[in-house]
Write an enzyme that holds these catalytic residues in place. Sequence first.
Site, PDB file in Angstrom:
ATOM      1  N   ASP A   6       2.878   5.440  -7.479  1.00  0.00           N
ATOM      2  CA  ASP A   6       4.152   5.291  -6.763  1.00  0.00           C
ATOM      3  C   ASP A   6       5.353   5.214  -7.708  1.00  0.00           C
ATOM      4  O   ASP A   6       6.496   5.369  -7.272  1.00  0.00           O
ATOM      5  CB  ASP A   6       4.099   4.038  -5.880  1.00  0.00           C
ATOM      6  CG  ASP A   6       2.915   4.087  -4.940  1.00  0.00           C
ATOM      7  OD1 ASP A   6       2.767   5.110  -4.264  1.00  0.00           O
ATOM      8  OD2 ASP A   6       2.127   3.124  -4.916  1.00  0.00           O
ATOM      9  N   HIS A  43      -2.607  -1.856 -10.622  1.00  0.00           N
ATOM     10  CA  HIS A  43      -3.445  -1.312  -9.550  1.00  0.00           C
ATOM     11  C   HIS A  43      -4.685  -2.193  -9.422  1.00  0.00           C
ATOM     12  O   HIS A  43      -5.154  -2.743 -10.418  1.00  0.00           O
ATOM     13  CB  HIS A  43      -3.854   0.136  -9.879  1.00  0.00           C
ATOM     14  CG  HIS A  43      -4.486   0.839  -8.728  1.00  0.00           C
ATOM     15  ND1 HIS A  43      -5.823   0.747  -8.446  1.00  0.00           N
ATOM     16  CD2 HIS A  43      -3.948   1.629  -7.771  1.00  0.00           C
ATOM     17  CE1 HIS A  43      -6.084   1.468  -7.368  1.00  0.00           C
ATOM     18  NE2 HIS A  43      -4.966   2.016  -6.932  1.00  0.00           N
ATOM     19  N   HIS A  72       0.876  -1.191   0.000  1.00  0.00           N
ATOM     20  CA  HIS A  72       0.000   0.000   0.000  1.00  0.00           C
ATOM     21  C   HIS A  72       0.909   1.235   0.000  1.00  0.00           C
ATOM     22  O   HIS A  72       1.689   1.430  -0.928  1.00  0.00           O
ATOM     23  CB  HIS A  72      -0.958  -0.100   1.197  1.00  0.00           C
ATOM     24  CG  HIS A  72      -2.085   0.888   1.200  1.00  0.00           C
ATOM     25  ND1 HIS A  72      -2.452   1.626   0.106  1.00  0.00           N
ATOM     26  CD2 HIS A  72      -2.944   1.268   2.200  1.00  0.00           C
ATOM     27  CE1 HIS A  72      -3.478   2.405   0.423  1.00  0.00           C
ATOM     28  NE2 HIS A  72      -3.792   2.212   1.683  1.00  0.00           N
TER      29      HIS A  72
HETATM   30  C1  MLT Z   1      -4.241   4.513  -2.904  1.00  0.00           C
HETATM   31  O1  MLT Z   1      -3.990   5.667  -3.260  1.00  0.00           O
HETATM   32  O2  MLT Z   1      -4.839   4.269  -1.833  1.00  0.00           O
HETATM   33  C2  MLT Z   1      -3.702   3.382  -3.699  1.00  0.00           C
HETATM   34  O3  MLT Z   1      -3.645   3.691  -5.052  1.00  0.00           O
HETATM   35  C3  MLT Z   1      -4.327   2.060  -3.415  1.00  0.00           C
HETATM   36  C4  MLT Z   1      -5.783   1.882  -3.756  1.00  0.00           C
HETATM   37  O4  MLT Z   1      -6.479   2.740  -4.261  1.00  0.00           O
HETATM   38  O5  MLT Z   1      -6.279   0.749  -3.518  1.00  0.00           O
END
Ligand code: MLT
Length: 386
Positions: free
Chosen positions: A326, A271, A225
Site C-alpha cells: 500500500d 506486514h 486491510h
Molecule cells: C493482502 O494483500 O491481503 C494484505 O497484504 C494483507 C495480508 O496478506 O494479510
Amino acid sequence: MRDGVLFEITKDALETGLRGVPVGYCVTSFVDPIKGLTYVGRPISELVNRDPIELIYLLYFGEQGSSEQVAEFQKDLNKRSKCKAETIAAIASLPTVGHPMDAFSAALIVAGMFEGTGDYREDCLNIIAKLPQITAAVINSHAKWGTTPEPKPELGYIENFVHMLNMPGEKTAELIAAMRLFNAIHYDHNGGNLSAFVGKAVASGLEHMYGSLAAAMTALSGPRHGRANQDCLKFVQSVLDDVGENAKAADVEALIRRKLENKELVFGFGHAVLRVEDARATVCYNYCQKHFPTHPLVKIALLLRSEGTKVLKENPKIANPYPNIDAITGSMLTAAGFPYPDYFTVLFGLSRCVGIAIQIVYERLEARDGKGTPIVRPLYLYKSRT
Ligand code: MLT
C-alpha cells in the site's frame, strides 16, 4: 517442535489474530515471509506482465494454460461478462453516501439476487467475468460519473473495465498498463488474509458465492486491510505538502523522526507475514521509477521507502520495518492518471474477489476429497472480566 505438530497453541498465541496458526490449505497462492507472494508456486515478479486472463487461468486451474486453453477460457468468460439490466439498474440506484466499499459489498449482494445460480463453480466464473462491469457501475454511480457503458470484453479484461469507467480525463495506454499491473498483483495473498479468511468462513456456513464475497469485501474495506491503500496515498500527499517535491532524503528522514516522536502513524510499513519489503511493492517501485520518476508523489514515496526503512530499523521491536504494497500503489495509480483515492480499495476488490472466489470453490467443492471443509467454528476460552 514435535513430529506432525505445525504450531503449538500456548496462551501467548491467544488474542493475537491467529498469527502464524495454520488452519487449512490454500491452492492458489502462498506468502513466504522472505520470498513474498507466489501464485501457484511462481513468484509474483515473474507474472506481472502476463495477461489477466492467463493469471486467472493459472489461479483457477492451478496450472499454466496453453495459448489455446487460455483463449477458450477467455471466450467462456466473455460470454458470461454482461450483467442483467436489472443488476446494473439496482447498483446505479444504491445510495451514494458513505464509502464506495459499502456500495461495492451491497452491489455484490444485489448481483447475487439477479445473477446467482447457487452453484459455487458457476458463480465463481460468472462473478470473475462480471466483476469489471459491477465495479465500473459502482464507481460511476458513487462518483456521479453517469451511466455505465455496455461491456466490451473483447477489448481485454482491464481494457474493458477502463472502457466502462466514465472518469473525467484521458484513458491513456499508461493508465491501462498501471491498472493491469495493480490488478495482477492483488488477485490473491494466500488464504489467511482477512478478506479471504472471512469469505471462506462465511461460505463454510454454505452461504452462496455472492454473499460470501460481499462479506469478504466488508472485511477488505477496513483501514487495516484494503483501505490502507487510500490512507497511504493521503499520507504520501501530506508528506509532500510538508516537505515539498524537491525534498532531500534528510528532510524526509527528519519528518519521519518528528512523527514518531509525536506518536503519529507512519503509513505503509510492516506486514503480518512478510519480514522483508513486499515483493508486490518492489514491482511497483520499479515500475514507478521507470515510468513516472519525476512525479512528485512518486518521488516522495521513494524517499519514504528508503528513509522510513532506515529509521524504523533502529527500533528492534519492529519486526518488519519495510514497505508493504500500500506504500506505493496509490502514488502509482495517481501518476498513471487515476487520481481518485476513494476508489483505490474498490480496485483492490475488483482484483481480490478473483482469488477469494477460487479459494471458496476449493473449500466448498474440492477439499477433503470433495466433502468440503466443515463450518468454521474455533474455540474461545471463557474468561471472567470481574
Ligand atoms: C493482502 O494483500 O491481503 C494484505 O497484504 C494483507 C495480508 O496478506 O494479510
